[in-house]
Design an enzyme around this catalytic site. Structure first.
Site, PDB file in Angstrom:
ATOM      1  N   HIS A 386      -1.284 -10.929  -1.703  1.00 54.43           N
ATOM      2  CA  HIS A 386      -0.995  -9.544  -2.090  1.00 54.43           C
ATOM      3  C   HIS A 386      -0.067  -8.847  -1.101  1.00 54.43           C
ATOM      4  O   HIS A 386       0.464  -7.761  -1.375  1.00 54.43           O
ATOM      5  CB  HIS A 386      -2.311  -8.768  -2.194  1.00 54.43           C
ATOM      6  CG  HIS A 386      -2.281  -7.665  -3.209  1.00 54.43           C
ATOM      7  ND1 HIS A 386      -1.113  -7.124  -3.691  1.00 54.43           N
ATOM      8  CD2 HIS A 386      -3.285  -6.994  -3.834  1.00 54.43           C
ATOM      9  CE1 HIS A 386      -1.389  -6.172  -4.571  1.00 54.43           C
ATOM     10  NE2 HIS A 386      -2.706  -6.075  -4.668  1.00 54.43           N
ATOM     11  N   ASP A 390       2.824  -8.004  -5.804  1.00 52.50           N
ATOM     12  CA  ASP A 390       2.037  -6.899  -6.334  1.00 52.50           C
ATOM     13  C   ASP A 390       1.227  -7.369  -7.535  1.00 52.50           C
ATOM     14  O   ASP A 390       1.557  -8.371  -8.186  1.00 52.50           O
ATOM     15  CB  ASP A 390       2.939  -5.739  -6.740  1.00 52.50           C
ATOM     16  CG  ASP A 390       3.649  -5.113  -5.535  1.00 52.50           C
ATOM     17  OD1 ASP A 390       3.078  -5.181  -4.423  1.00 52.50           O
ATOM     18  OD2 ASP A 390       4.759  -4.574  -5.717  1.00 52.50           O
TER      19      ASP A 390
END
Length: 415
Positions: A386, A390
């Protein structure tokens, strides 16, 4: 005069290995270029071949010892049959009993059974399987390189033994073993270098990356129909079977081209984007999980991908994967479905930023056009870093893979 056997060059930046097993014992005849030892590195097992023909002499290290590149491993003495005979006669000599002169004759036949079931010639994974399933390795024909036993051979023998009605007749003989089965035993097995490296890398991935997983499910009807329709013609033309992995590899290429971040890596304070797709395919090998790389998947045909996967699978089973086979990779696909897994959260393969997890196909009720119907469904999972990717990008990439599998025409028109 003896010939020295030294640790060969192991690969880029690899300076040390562990003695996995000795394939030849002192006194045994050795042919030129015949494998005499197996070394385990951080990624692969490497065989050490004999630099000369003769008889296996002194071995300077034991199984489990660490050795460096260029270190002297063993000696090969001149002569084969002539040197092997004194080696076989050597054990009776310490007995030094004048009467048992025939003993050497009896010792020679005894050596043959010992060789066929010698546990040293088995890999750690095979030894564990032999102990777990209670299989006599001498009674199983090996399908690995040079007829060696693989873990799959032992499991197959255990299944055949369980399915056979013969054990019922020998049940009384097996009765004495019952107390041992009910005991509280422990076995300590040193982790192989490969297993240690896998453990370190996976833990490092959890500690370094901000791991997150997104899920979806895929209707496999279209791919299964296409495979059934063309598998015979495909195999006849290309010499390999048409599997599901090539469909998912091509679908992943579409997703990675649309969402470049999923195919990128963090290196220091920079993000590296690749204009090519090298997919690491997770393969289960006797010594553990390995991930050889199918390069330029964006340029390969279905047949090219299938041929590469088959070749790597064969090398993994035989333990002949090289460091170059494992090097690189921009994305990974792991198929836990072959083991019956319904759903999982795969861990990324550093320094990659994402991994696609495939699972078993099972018939489930789904709604199509307002009607409940049965379809062959598969859960798919995308674990990603992450820090770089995204949630929107990860979900979009997985959705692209889902749509391409459910409508394979997209793979042909790059949509």
């Amino acid at each position: 005069m003896a010939t020295e056997v030294k640790v060969p060059v192991l690969g880029e930046s690899v300076t040390e290995a562990t003695i996995g097993q000795w394939l030849k014992q002192p006194g045994e005849p050795v042919k030129l270029d015949e494998p005499i030892a197996s070394l385990e590195t951080d990624k692969v097992a490497i065989e050490v071949n004999a630099p000369a023909a003769g008889t296996m002499g002194q071995q300077l290290f034991q199984v489990g010892d660490n050795v460096s590149v260029g270190a002297l491993l063993a000696l090969i003495e001149e002569g084969a049959a002539g040197a092997a005979a004194p080696a076989a006669a050597a054990p009776p000599a310490p007995a030094s009993a004048p009467a048992p002169a025939p003993a050497p004759v009896a010792a020679a036949p005894a050596a043959a059974p010992a060789e066929s079931g010698d546990p040293v010639a088995l890999s750690p994974a095979v030894r564990r399987a032999v102990l777990e399933y209670g299989i006599d390795p001498a009674s199983v024909k090996g399908t690995g390189k040079d007829g060696r036993l693989t873990k799959e051979d032992v499991i197959a023998a255990a299944q055949a033994k369980a399915a056979s009605p013969a054990p019922a007749a020998s049940a009384p003989a097996a009765a004495p073993a019952a107390p041992a089965a009910g005991g509280r035993n422990e076995e300590r097995v040193k982790m192989t270098r490969l297993r240690q490296t896998v453990a370190k890398r996976l833990k490092s991935a959890q500690e370094t990356a901000a791991l997150l997983t997104t899920f979806n499910d895929v209707d496999m009807s279209a791919v299964m129909a296409a495979r059934d329709a063309y598998k015979d013609a495909f195999e006849k033309k290309h010499g390999v079977k048409l599997g599901f992995m090539s469909f998912f590899a091509k679908a992943a290429v579409l997703a990675l081209k649309d969402i470049p971040a999923v195919n990128a890596q963090i290196q220091g304070d920079e993000i590296v984007y690749f204009d090519y797709v090298d997919i690491s395919i997770a393969v289960s090998a006797p010594n553990g999980l390995v991930v050889p790389v199918v390069r330029d998947c964006d340029k390969l045909s279905f047949a090219g991908i299938e041929k590469a996967i088959v070749a790597y699978g064969k090398k993994a089973r035989e333990g002949t994967l090289t460091m170059e086979d494992m090097k690189g990779g921009t994305f990974t696909i792991s198929n836990g479905g072959v083991f019956g897994g319904l759903m999982s959260t795969p861990i990324i393969n550093p320094p990659q930023s994402a991994v696609l997890g495939l699972h078993r196909i099972e018939d489930r009720p789904v709604v199509r056009d307002g009607q409940i119907v049965i379809r062959p469904m598969m859960y798919i999972a995308l674990s990603y870093d992450h820090r770089l990717i995204d949630g929107r990008e990860a979900v979009t990439a997985l959705k692209t893979i889902k749509e391409a599998i459910e409508n394979p025409t997209r793979l042909l028109i790059d949509l």
